[in-house]
Design an enzyme around this catalytic site. Sequence first.
Site, PDB file in Angstrom:
ATOM      1  N   LYS A 264      -9.509  -6.930   8.121  1.00 60.25           N
ATOM      2  CA  LYS A 264      -8.519  -6.479   9.103  1.00 60.25           C
ATOM      3  C   LYS A 264      -8.979  -7.024  10.437  1.00 60.25           C
ATOM      4  CE  LYS A 264      -7.123  -2.167   6.888  1.00 60.25           C
ATOM      5  NZ  LYS A 264      -7.403  -0.729   6.836  1.00 60.25           N
TER       6      LYS A 264
ATOM      7  N   GLY B 138      -3.793  -4.056   6.239  1.00 56.58           N
ATOM      8  CA  GLY B 138      -2.759  -3.714   7.222  1.00 56.58           C
ATOM      9  C   GLY B 138      -3.065  -2.381   7.870  1.00 56.58           C
TER      10      GLY B 138
ATOM     11  N   ASP C 113     -13.588  -1.945   3.076  1.00 55.77           N
ATOM     12  CA  ASP C 113     -12.659  -2.032   4.209  1.00 55.77           C
ATOM     13  C   ASP C 113     -13.409  -1.499   5.441  1.00 55.77           C
ATOM     14  OD1 ASP C 113     -10.714  -1.486   6.157  1.00 55.77           O
ATOM     15  OD2 ASP C 113      -9.290  -0.532   4.825  1.00 55.77           O
TER      16      ASP C 113
ATOM     17  N   SER D   8       0.870  -1.165   0.000  1.00 57.58           N
ATOM     18  CA  SER D   8       0.000   0.000   0.000  1.00 57.58           C
ATOM     19  C   SER D   8       0.911   1.220   0.000  1.00 57.58           C
ATOM     20  CB  SER D   8      -0.865  -0.026   1.258  1.00 57.58           C
ATOM     21  OG  SER D   8      -1.607   1.168   1.371  1.00 57.58           O
TER      22      SER D   8
ATOM     23  N   LYS E  57      -2.921   5.013  -2.597  1.00 57.12           N
ATOM     24  CA  LYS E  57      -3.946   5.797  -1.913  1.00 57.12           C
ATOM     25  C   LYS E  57      -4.393   6.912  -2.851  1.00 57.12           C
ATOM     26  CE  LYS E  57      -3.988   3.835   2.198  1.00 57.12           C
ATOM     27  NZ  LYS E  57      -5.214   3.250   2.784  1.00 57.12           N
TER      28      LYS E  57
ATOM     29  N   LYS F  68      -0.989  -1.071  -4.513  1.00 54.80           N
ATOM     30  CA  LYS F  68      -2.205  -0.304  -4.180  1.00 54.80           C
ATOM     31  C   LYS F  68      -1.761   1.110  -3.872  1.00 54.80           C
ATOM     32  CE  LYS F  68      -4.619  -0.004   0.252  1.00 54.80           C
ATOM     33  NZ  LYS F  68      -5.186  -0.798   1.376  1.00 54.80           N
TER      34      LYS F  68
ATOM     35  N   GLU G  20     -10.957   0.527  -3.350  1.00 53.44           N
ATOM     36  CA  GLU G  20     -11.272   0.223  -1.957  1.00 53.44           C
ATOM     37  C   GLU G  20     -11.966   1.404  -1.292  1.00 53.44           C
ATOM     38  OE1 GLU G  20      -7.720  -1.276  -0.098  1.00 53.44           O
ATOM     39  OE2 GLU G  20      -8.540  -1.081   1.923  1.00 53.44           O
TER      40      GLU G  20
ATOM     41  N   ASP H  85      -7.105   2.869  -3.081  1.00 53.69           N
ATOM     42  CA  ASP H  85      -7.849   2.927  -1.811  1.00 53.69           C
ATOM     43  C   ASP H  85      -8.168   4.381  -1.503  1.00 53.69           C
ATOM     44  OD1 ASP H  85      -8.896   2.648   0.719  1.00 53.69           O
ATOM     45  OD2 ASP H  85      -7.125   1.679   1.594  1.00 53.69           O
TER      46      ASP H  85
HETATM   47  O1  OSB Z   1      -7.140   1.702   4.542  1.00 51.80           O
HETATM   48  O2  OSB Z   1      -5.880   0.015   4.326  1.00 51.80           O
HETATM   49  C1  OSB Z   1      -6.090   1.122   4.816  1.00 51.80           C
HETATM   50  C2  OSB Z   1      -3.026   2.232   6.810  1.00 51.80           C
HETATM   51  C3  OSB Z   1      -3.627   2.896   7.847  1.00 51.80           C
HETATM   52  C4  OSB Z   1      -4.995   3.021   7.866  1.00 51.80           C
HETATM   53  C5  OSB Z   1      -5.760   2.464   6.849  1.00 51.80           C
HETATM   54  C6  OSB Z   1      -5.179   1.759   5.822  1.00 51.80           C
HETATM   55  C7  OSB Z   1      -3.781   1.689   5.783  1.00 51.80           C
HETATM   56  C8  OSB Z   1      -3.033   1.033   4.719  1.00 51.80           C
HETATM   57  C9  OSB Z   1      -1.676   0.524   5.066  1.00 51.80           C
HETATM   58  O3  OSB Z   1      -3.426   0.988   3.571  1.00 51.80           O
HETATM   59  C10 OSB Z   1      -1.490  -0.915   4.843  1.00 51.80           C
HETATM   60  C11 OSB Z   1      -0.230  -1.413   5.514  1.00 51.80           C
HETATM   61  O4  OSB Z   1      -0.180  -1.546   6.743  1.00 51.80           O
HETATM   62  O5  OSB Z   1       0.731  -1.676   4.785  1.00 51.80           O
HETATM   63 MG    MG Z   2      -8.273   0.543   3.199  1.00 50.73          MG
END
Ligand code: OSB
Ligand code: MG
Length: 371
Positions: free
Chosen positions: A262, A290, A238, A135, A163, A161, A213, A188
């Site tokens: 999660k 994560g 999510d 991510s 953001k 992925k 996402e 995401d």
């Molecule tokens: O939406 O998946 C998410 C990190 C913090 C809060 C929300 C998210 C995330 C990530 C990080 O996308 C994923 C990772 O820990 O590598």
């Molecule tokens: Mg997410």
Amino acid sequence: MKIEAITLREIQMPLVHFFETSFGRTYSRRILLITVHSEGIEGWAECVAAEDPFYSSEWIESAWPTISRYLAPALLGQTIESARECPDLFTRVRAHRMAKAALENAVWDAEATQKQQPLWKLLGGTRHEIPCGVSIGIQNSIEQLLEKIETELAAGYRRIKVKVKPGWDVNILERIRARWADITLSCDANSAYTLDQMEHLRAFDQFNLLMIEQPLWDDDIYYHARLQKELRTSICLDESIVNARAAAFAVESEACRIINVKVGRVGGFSEAKKIHDICHNNNIPVWCGGMLETGIGRAHNIALSTLENFRLPGDVSASKRYWKEDIIEPEVEVSPQGMIAISDQPGTGYRVRQDLIEKLTVRKETLRPSK
Ligand code: OSB
Ligand code: MG
């Protein structure tokens, strides 16, 4: 297993690189760790509640007192056969799923060690290696983002992925696809859009994304179903999948075609397994999300990812992407093929570095049964 004591502690660890989502940027983590003490065995878990109530309403300052005043007292002094019994002990407390998950998962960890079984087998896992994705947060520039993607592809990761948020979405996806037409790519939004932006979201369809996402509100399923009907791209939920019932609703209403599991968000391994099973029965693939975890949470994500329906690469990546030095030994490593090998050792297969954790600890509280 008699639960004799529970330790809460906060450690602070700077991230190797800031992590930015549509709701903000994180430079350093404040992490709540739980230790369950039972008959000479210690079970460890990480509470994924963040520094701020931005991803979810829970945050470290809500999780700590919820655990110390309500959840830990419900567990302390109890003799249980299995961690599966934890959710029933916690039902009086509404929501606070990340807080509940931390305790339940520490008990799973203890149970695996007590039974001298790998945690992944205790959870019902079958995989001996798991595929990994990354991510990648919002960066200061598109060039910086492209550089990061290049590094992660070279490291072997099987899915990228990124953001997204308004102003950092179609423009970056265009640049990524211009350079890498065929990589497995997803995005995401962490709830950055509304249904009024349907036409804008439709523009995402041109990029052949594996999924988008959580485009809409964090507590919504219904309008995601409306949106999914309008998009070719698969929606993955999510934030809005808070428990198995929400997963069932999302599946039945066709609000998504993929679910991100999660374990912290849904209240622990027991509920995560239920979601896995519902999705499996309905042919909805899941993957493990994560929350910028240390090795303790990361090791639990790895164990969960061995369940059969975790069919897509998760946001489960190497320790070194986040930490200069992780609090487990060995650190989580990803092969050049983008896989994590699963250990056959009892417990998680990763040793908790208590000496290092002690140095990083800024507060600590141990609770015992009140007689
Ligand atoms: O939406 O998946 C998410 C990190 C913090 C809060 C929300 C998210 C995330 C990530 C990080 O996308 C994923 C990772 O820990 O590598
Ligand atoms: Mg997410």
